[in-house]
Write an enzyme that holds these catalytic residues in place. Structure first.
Site, PDB file in Angstrom:
ATOM      1  N   ASP A 153       0.970  -1.315   0.008  1.00 28.37           N
ATOM      2  CA  ASP A 153      -0.292  -0.099  -0.049  1.00 28.37           C
ATOM      3  C   ASP A 153       1.110   1.608  -0.318  1.00 28.37           C
ATOM      4  O   ASP A 153       1.263   1.840   0.708  1.00 28.37           O
ATOM      5  CB  ASP A 153      -1.175   0.532   1.304  1.00 28.37           C
ATOM      6  CG  ASP A 153      -1.945   1.024   1.533  1.00 28.37           C
ATOM      7  OD1 ASP A 153      -1.610   2.255   1.160  1.00 28.37           O
ATOM      8  OD2 ASP A 153      -2.636   0.957   1.697  1.00 28.37           O
ATOM      9  N   MET A 154       1.020   2.040  -0.841  1.00 31.04           N
ATOM     10  CA  MET A 154       1.620   3.357  -0.775  1.00 31.04           C
ATOM     11  C   MET A 154       0.902   4.418  -1.213  1.00 31.04           C
ATOM     12  O   MET A 154       0.041   4.447  -2.147  1.00 31.04           O
ATOM     13  CB  MET A 154       2.996   3.210  -2.516  1.00 31.04           C
ATOM     14  CG  MET A 154       3.685   1.861  -2.340  1.00 31.04           C
ATOM     15  SD  MET A 154       4.698   1.777  -1.297  1.00 31.04           S
ATOM     16  CE  MET A 154       5.294   3.015  -1.678  1.00 31.04           C
ATOM     17  N   GLU A 155       1.323   5.873   0.022  1.00 32.68           N
ATOM     18  CA  GLU A 155      -0.093   6.458  -0.500  1.00 32.68           C
ATOM     19  C   GLU A 155       1.015   7.564   0.234  1.00 32.68           C
ATOM     20  O   GLU A 155       1.388   7.326   1.380  1.00 32.68           O
ATOM     21  CB  GLU A 155      -1.096   5.959  -0.369  1.00 32.68           C
ATOM     22  CG  GLU A 155      -1.388   5.585   1.321  1.00 32.68           C
ATOM     23  CD  GLU A 155      -3.155   5.596   1.574  1.00 32.68           C
ATOM     24  OE1 GLU A 155      -3.665   6.197   0.951  1.00 32.68           O
ATOM     25  OE2 GLU A 155      -3.421   3.875   1.959  1.00 32.68           O
ATOM     26  N   TRP A 156       0.559   8.821   0.221  1.00 31.29           N
ATOM     27  CA  TRP A 156       1.236   9.635   1.334  1.00 31.29           C
ATOM     28  C   TRP A 156       0.530   9.996   2.656  1.00 31.29           C
ATOM     29  O   TRP A 156      -1.004   9.341   2.850  1.00 31.29           O
ATOM     30  CB  TRP A 156       0.974  10.809   0.703  1.00 31.29           C
ATOM     31  CG  TRP A 156       1.625  11.615  -0.577  1.00 31.29           C
ATOM     32  CD1 TRP A 156       1.663  12.120  -1.843  1.00 31.29           C
ATOM     33  CD2 TRP A 156       3.562  10.716  -0.882  1.00 31.29           C
ATOM     34  NE1 TRP A 156       2.709  11.864  -2.871  1.00 31.29           N
ATOM     35  CE2 TRP A 156       3.261  11.457  -2.063  1.00 31.29           C
ATOM     36  CE3 TRP A 156       4.072  10.803   0.377  1.00 31.29           C
ATOM     37  CZ2 TRP A 156       4.628  11.594  -2.606  1.00 31.29           C
ATOM     38  CZ3 TRP A 156       5.163  10.981  -0.703  1.00 31.29           C
ATOM     39  CH2 TRP A 156       5.612  10.952  -1.546  1.00 31.29           C
ATOM     40  N   TYR A 179      -1.338  -0.929  -4.197  1.00 32.83           N
ATOM     41  CA  TYR A 179      -2.227  -0.339  -3.934  1.00 32.83           C
ATOM     42  C   TYR A 179      -1.572   0.750  -4.477  1.00 32.83           C
ATOM     43  O   TYR A 179      -0.323   1.306  -3.342  1.00 32.83           O
ATOM     44  CB  TYR A 179      -3.085  -0.617  -2.655  1.00 32.83           C
ATOM     45  CG  TYR A 179      -3.727   0.220  -2.761  1.00 32.83           C
ATOM     46  CD1 TYR A 179      -4.888   0.082  -2.641  1.00 32.83           C
ATOM     47  CD2 TYR A 179      -3.581   1.600  -1.885  1.00 32.83           C
ATOM     48  CE1 TYR A 179      -6.045   1.322  -2.487  1.00 32.83           C
ATOM     49  CE2 TYR A 179      -4.608   2.542  -1.653  1.00 32.83           C
ATOM     50  CZ  TYR A 179      -5.935   2.214  -1.553  1.00 32.83           C
ATOM     51  OH  TYR A 179      -6.870   3.820  -1.542  1.00 32.83           O
TER      52      TYR A 179
END
Length: 266
Positions: free
Chosen positions: A149-152, A190
Protein backbone atom coordinates in the site's frame (compact mmCIF):
# COMPACT_ATOMS: atom_id res chain seq x y z
CA UNK A 1 -24.47 -22.23 -32.65
CA UNK A 2 -25.07 -19.98 -29.65
CA UNK A 3 -22.17 -21.70 -27.88
CA UNK A 4 -19.64 -20.50 -30.47
CA UNK A 5 -19.21 -16.89 -29.18
CA UNK A 6 -18.70 -18.17 -25.63
CA UNK A 7 -16.09 -20.66 -26.78
CA UNK A 8 -14.26 -17.94 -28.70
CA UNK A 9 -14.26 -15.65 -25.65
CA UNK A 10 -12.93 -18.36 -23.33
CA UNK A 11 -10.17 -19.12 -25.83
CA UNK A 12 -9.15 -15.46 -25.91
CA UNK A 13 -9.14 -15.25 -22.12
CA UNK A 14 -7.01 -18.35 -21.87
CA UNK A 15 -4.43 -16.75 -24.14
CA UNK A 16 -4.04 -13.67 -21.92
CA UNK A 17 -1.11 -13.57 -19.52
CA UNK A 18 -2.74 -10.87 -17.37
CA UNK A 19 -6.22 -9.52 -16.80
CA UNK A 20 -5.18 -5.89 -16.54
CA UNK A 21 -6.79 -4.78 -19.77
CA UNK A 22 -10.00 -6.78 -19.59
CA UNK A 23 -13.27 -4.89 -19.54
CA UNK A 24 -16.45 -5.98 -17.73
CA UNK A 25 -18.10 -8.89 -19.49
CA UNK A 26 -21.26 -10.89 -19.07
CA UNK A 27 -21.20 -13.52 -16.29
CA UNK A 28 -20.04 -16.95 -17.36
CA UNK A 29 -22.28 -19.98 -17.15
CA UNK A 30 -19.87 -21.97 -15.00
CA UNK A 31 -21.45 -24.72 -12.92
CA UNK A 32 -18.89 -24.07 -10.16
CA UNK A 33 -18.82 -20.31 -9.61
CA UNK A 34 -16.20 -18.95 -7.21
CA UNK A 35 -17.86 -15.60 -6.67
CA UNK A 36 -20.45 -14.85 -4.02
CA UNK A 37 -22.95 -12.84 -6.08
CA UNK A 38 -22.57 -11.77 -9.70
CA UNK A 39 -22.39 -7.99 -10.17
CA UNK A 40 -23.77 -6.96 -6.76
CA UNK A 41 -24.85 -3.33 -6.28
CA UNK A 42 -24.04 -2.19 -2.77
CA UNK A 43 -25.59 0.84 -1.14
CA UNK A 44 -23.36 3.83 -0.46
CA UNK A 45 -23.66 6.51 2.22
CA UNK A 46 -22.07 9.06 -0.12
CA UNK A 47 -22.64 7.75 -3.64
CA UNK A 48 -20.84 9.06 -6.70
CA UNK A 49 -22.89 9.78 -9.81
CA UNK A 50 -21.16 7.58 -12.37
CA UNK A 51 -21.39 9.03 -15.85
CA UNK A 52 -19.62 6.01 -17.33
CA UNK A 53 -17.81 2.89 -16.20
CA UNK A 54 -20.09 2.25 -13.24
CA UNK A 55 -18.61 -0.32 -10.83
CA UNK A 56 -21.76 -2.45 -10.71
CA UNK A 57 -21.07 -3.42 -14.32
CA UNK A 58 -18.25 -5.60 -12.98
CA UNK A 59 -18.98 -9.18 -11.97
CA UNK A 60 -16.68 -9.58 -8.96
CA UNK A 61 -16.64 -7.31 -5.90
CA UNK A 62 -14.68 -7.38 -2.65
CA UNK A 63 -13.63 -5.31 0.34
CA UNK A 64 -10.56 -4.33 2.36
CA UNK A 65 -10.37 -4.24 6.14
CA UNK A 66 -8.16 -3.36 9.09
CA UNK A 67 -8.56 -2.89 12.82
CA UNK A 68 -11.28 -0.34 12.14
CA UNK A 69 -13.59 -3.10 10.89
CA UNK A 70 -13.99 -5.12 14.07
CA UNK A 71 -15.53 -8.57 14.20
CA UNK A 72 -16.95 -8.64 10.69
CA UNK A 73 -19.80 -11.08 10.05
CA UNK A 74 -18.01 -12.64 7.10
CA UNK A 75 -20.79 -15.10 6.17
CA UNK A 76 -23.21 -12.15 5.86
CA UNK A 77 -20.68 -10.12 3.87
CA UNK A 78 -20.11 -13.04 1.52
CA UNK A 79 -23.82 -13.62 1.07
CA UNK A 80 -24.22 -9.96 0.07
CA UNK A 81 -21.63 -10.23 -2.69
CA UNK A 82 -18.15 -9.92 -1.14
CA UNK A 83 -15.98 -12.33 -3.11
CA UNK A 84 -12.50 -11.32 -1.89
CA UNK A 85 -10.84 -9.34 0.90
CA UNK A 86 -7.62 -7.40 1.37
CA UNK A 87 -6.59 -7.45 5.04
CA UNK A 88 -4.17 -5.05 6.68
CA UNK A 89 -1.32 -6.87 8.39
CA UNK A 90 1.52 -4.44 9.04
CA UNK A 91 2.69 -0.85 8.84
CA UNK A 92 6.25 0.40 8.85
CA UNK A 93 8.72 -1.75 10.73
CA UNK A 94 6.97 -2.23 14.05
CA UNK A 95 3.17 -2.00 13.76
CA UNK A 96 0.95 -5.07 13.49
CA UNK A 97 -2.79 -4.76 12.97
CA UNK A 98 -4.47 -6.32 15.98
CA UNK A 99 -7.40 -7.63 13.95
CA UNK A 100 -5.29 -9.25 11.23
CA UNK A 101 -5.32 -12.76 12.71
CA UNK A 102 -9.08 -12.69 13.23
CA UNK A 103 -9.86 -11.41 9.74
CA UNK A 104 -7.30 -13.79 8.21
CA UNK A 105 -8.74 -16.87 9.89
CA UNK A 106 -12.42 -16.03 9.47
CA UNK A 107 -12.23 -15.16 5.78
CA UNK A 108 -10.53 -18.48 5.13
CA UNK A 109 -13.13 -20.33 7.21
CA UNK A 110 -15.98 -18.91 5.14
CA UNK A 111 -14.18 -19.41 1.83
CA UNK A 112 -13.41 -15.79 0.88
CA UNK A 113 -10.10 -15.45 -1.00
CA UNK A 114 -7.90 -12.94 0.82
CA UNK A 115 -4.58 -11.14 0.69
CA UNK A 116 -2.50 -9.42 3.37
CA UNK A 117 -1.35 -5.86 2.84
CA UNK A 118 1.43 -3.65 4.21
CA UNK A 119 1.10 0.12 4.64
CA UNK A 120 4.41 1.75 3.71
CA UNK A 121 6.08 4.14 6.17
CA UNK A 122 8.59 6.57 4.71
CA UNK A 123 10.77 6.90 7.82
CA UNK A 124 11.80 3.22 7.89
CA UNK A 125 13.98 1.47 5.27
CA UNK A 126 12.07 -0.71 2.83
CA UNK A 127 14.10 -3.83 3.68
CA UNK A 128 13.22 -3.46 7.36
CA UNK A 129 9.55 -3.14 6.47
CA UNK A 130 9.67 -6.20 4.22
CA UNK A 131 11.21 -8.27 7.01
CA UNK A 132 8.51 -7.07 9.42
CA UNK A 133 5.76 -8.08 7.01
CA UNK A 134 7.35 -11.51 6.51
CA UNK A 135 7.65 -11.99 10.28
CA UNK A 136 3.91 -11.43 10.75
CA UNK A 137 2.21 -12.87 7.67
CA UNK A 138 2.39 -16.65 7.26
CA UNK A 139 3.16 -18.31 3.95
CA UNK A 140 -0.22 -19.58 2.76
CA UNK A 141 -0.36 -20.89 -0.78
CA UNK A 142 -4.15 -20.51 -0.77
CA UNK A 143 -3.86 -16.76 -0.17
CA UNK A 144 -3.83 -14.16 -2.90
CA UNK A 145 -0.52 -12.33 -3.51
CA UNK A 146 0.63 -9.86 -0.83
CA UNK A 147 -0.07 -6.16 -1.32
CA UNK A 148 2.11 -3.07 -0.90
CA UNK A 149 0.00 0.00 0.00
CA UNK A 150 1.74 3.15 -1.29
CA UNK A 151 0.15 6.51 -0.50
CA UNK A 152 1.05 9.78 1.19
CA UNK A 153 0.19 10.07 4.86
CA UNK A 154 0.13 13.80 5.64
CA UNK A 155 -1.68 13.27 8.95
CA UNK A 156 0.85 10.85 10.40
CA UNK A 157 1.83 11.85 13.96
CA UNK A 158 5.35 10.46 13.53
CA UNK A 159 6.41 10.67 9.86
CA UNK A 160 5.35 13.09 7.14
CA UNK A 161 8.44 12.61 5.00
CA UNK A 162 7.86 12.85 1.23
CA UNK A 163 10.90 11.43 -0.58
CA UNK A 164 11.52 12.30 -4.21
CA UNK A 165 10.03 10.06 -6.89
CA UNK A 166 13.25 8.20 -7.68
CA UNK A 167 13.70 7.29 -4.01
CA UNK A 168 10.08 6.17 -3.71
CA UNK A 169 10.38 3.86 -6.71
CA UNK A 170 13.69 2.47 -5.46
CA UNK A 171 12.24 1.71 -2.03
CA UNK A 172 9.19 0.11 -3.63
CA UNK A 173 11.44 -2.16 -5.69
CA UNK A 174 13.38 -3.25 -2.60
CA UNK A 175 10.23 -4.16 -0.66
CA UNK A 176 8.55 -5.89 -3.59
CA UNK A 177 11.57 -7.99 -4.51
CA UNK A 178 12.13 -9.24 -0.95
CA UNK A 179 8.48 -10.11 -0.44
CA UNK A 180 8.16 -11.83 -3.82
CA UNK A 181 11.18 -14.04 -3.10
CA UNK A 182 9.70 -15.10 0.23
CA UNK A 183 6.10 -15.81 -0.82
CA UNK A 184 6.76 -16.91 -4.38
CA UNK A 185 4.07 -14.60 -5.75
CA UNK A 186 4.36 -11.25 -7.49
CA UNK A 187 2.93 -8.64 -5.10
CA UNK A 188 0.11 -6.25 -5.92
CA UNK A 189 0.60 -2.47 -5.65
CA UNK A 190 -2.19 -0.34 -4.16
CA UNK A 191 -2.05 3.40 -4.74
CA UNK A 192 -4.04 6.61 -5.08
CA UNK A 193 -4.23 9.14 -7.92
CA UNK A 194 -2.02 11.78 -6.30
CA UNK A 195 0.68 9.32 -5.24
CA UNK A 196 0.64 7.69 -8.68
CA UNK A 197 1.13 11.04 -10.41
CA UNK A 198 3.66 12.47 -7.94
CA UNK A 199 5.96 9.46 -8.26
CA UNK A 200 5.71 8.65 -11.94
CA UNK A 201 4.24 5.21 -11.37
CA UNK A 202 3.03 5.10 -14.95
CA UNK A 203 6.61 3.97 -15.67
CA UNK A 204 6.71 1.48 -12.78
CA UNK A 205 5.47 -1.61 -14.57
CA UNK A 206 5.70 -5.35 -14.08
CA UNK A 207 3.30 -5.60 -11.13
CA UNK A 208 -0.48 -5.90 -10.89
CA UNK A 209 -2.11 -2.69 -9.67
CA UNK A 210 -5.02 -2.05 -7.32
CA UNK A 211 -6.06 1.53 -8.00
CA UNK A 212 -8.13 3.87 -5.85
CA UNK A 213 -10.55 6.06 -7.80
CA UNK A 214 -13.75 7.06 -6.02
CA UNK A 215 -14.81 9.89 -8.33
CA UNK A 216 -14.35 8.40 -11.77
CA UNK A 217 -13.36 5.24 -13.57
CA UNK A 218 -9.60 4.48 -13.42
CA UNK A 219 -9.36 5.13 -17.16
CA UNK A 220 -10.36 8.73 -16.42
CA UNK A 221 -7.87 9.15 -13.57
CA UNK A 222 -4.92 6.93 -14.54
CA UNK A 223 -5.16 6.93 -18.32
CA UNK A 224 -4.28 3.65 -19.96
CA UNK A 225 -2.33 2.27 -17.01
CA UNK A 226 -3.33 -1.39 -16.50
CA UNK A 227 -5.09 -2.42 -13.31
CA UNK A 228 -6.30 -5.67 -11.79
CA UNK A 229 -8.40 -4.25 -8.94
CA UNK A 230 -10.26 -0.96 -8.52
CA UNK A 231 -11.30 0.57 -5.20
CA UNK A 232 -14.38 2.55 -6.16
CA UNK A 233 -15.71 3.75 -2.80
CA UNK A 234 -14.71 4.27 0.81
CA UNK A 235 -18.26 4.94 1.96
CA UNK A 236 -20.01 1.74 0.94
CA UNK A 237 -22.52 -0.17 3.00
CA UNK A 238 -21.84 -3.90 3.26
CA UNK A 239 -24.08 -6.25 5.26
CA UNK A 240 -22.08 -7.79 8.09
CA UNK A 241 -19.75 -4.79 8.33
CA UNK A 242 -20.31 -1.85 10.66
CA UNK A 243 -19.99 1.70 9.35
CA UNK A 244 -18.51 2.83 6.05
CA UNK A 245 -16.75 0.19 3.98
CA UNK A 246 -14.22 0.19 1.17
CA UNK A 247 -15.49 -1.73 -1.84
CA UNK A 248 -13.46 -2.93 -4.81
CA UNK A 249 -13.96 -4.74 -8.10
CA UNK A 250 -11.84 -7.17 -10.05
CA UNK A 251 -11.13 -5.86 -13.56
CA UNK A 252 -12.53 -8.70 -15.61
CA UNK A 253 -15.27 -11.21 -16.11
CA UNK A 254 -16.24 -14.04 -13.78
CA UNK A 255 -14.32 -16.47 -15.99
CA UNK A 256 -11.23 -14.26 -15.85
CA UNK A 257 -11.53 -14.06 -12.05
CA UNK A 258 -11.69 -17.84 -11.76
CA UNK A 259 -8.60 -18.12 -13.93
CA UNK A 260 -6.74 -15.43 -11.96
CA UNK A 261 -7.52 -17.24 -8.69
CA UNK A 262 -6.27 -20.55 -10.05
CA UNK A 263 -3.02 -18.89 -11.08
CA UNK A 264 -2.48 -16.90 -7.88
CA UNK A 265 -3.77 -19.02 -4.99
CA UNK A 266 -1.60 -22.11 -5.20
Amino acid sequence: MRRLPALIMLTLLGACSTVDDLSPLSPSSSNNPTIAVRAPRFEDSKPHEWDSGAPWNYAVHGTDVSKYQTSVDWPAAKASGISFAFIKATEGGDRFDEYFNEHWARTRAVGIPRAAYHFFYFCTPAATQARWFIANVPVDRSAMPPVLDMEWNPKSPTCRLRPNAATVRSEMSTFLEIVERHYGKKPIIYTSVDFFDDNGLSTFRGYPYWLRSVAGHPRQKYGSHPFTFWQYTGTGIVPGMTGKSDINVFNGSEAAWNKWLRQNTR
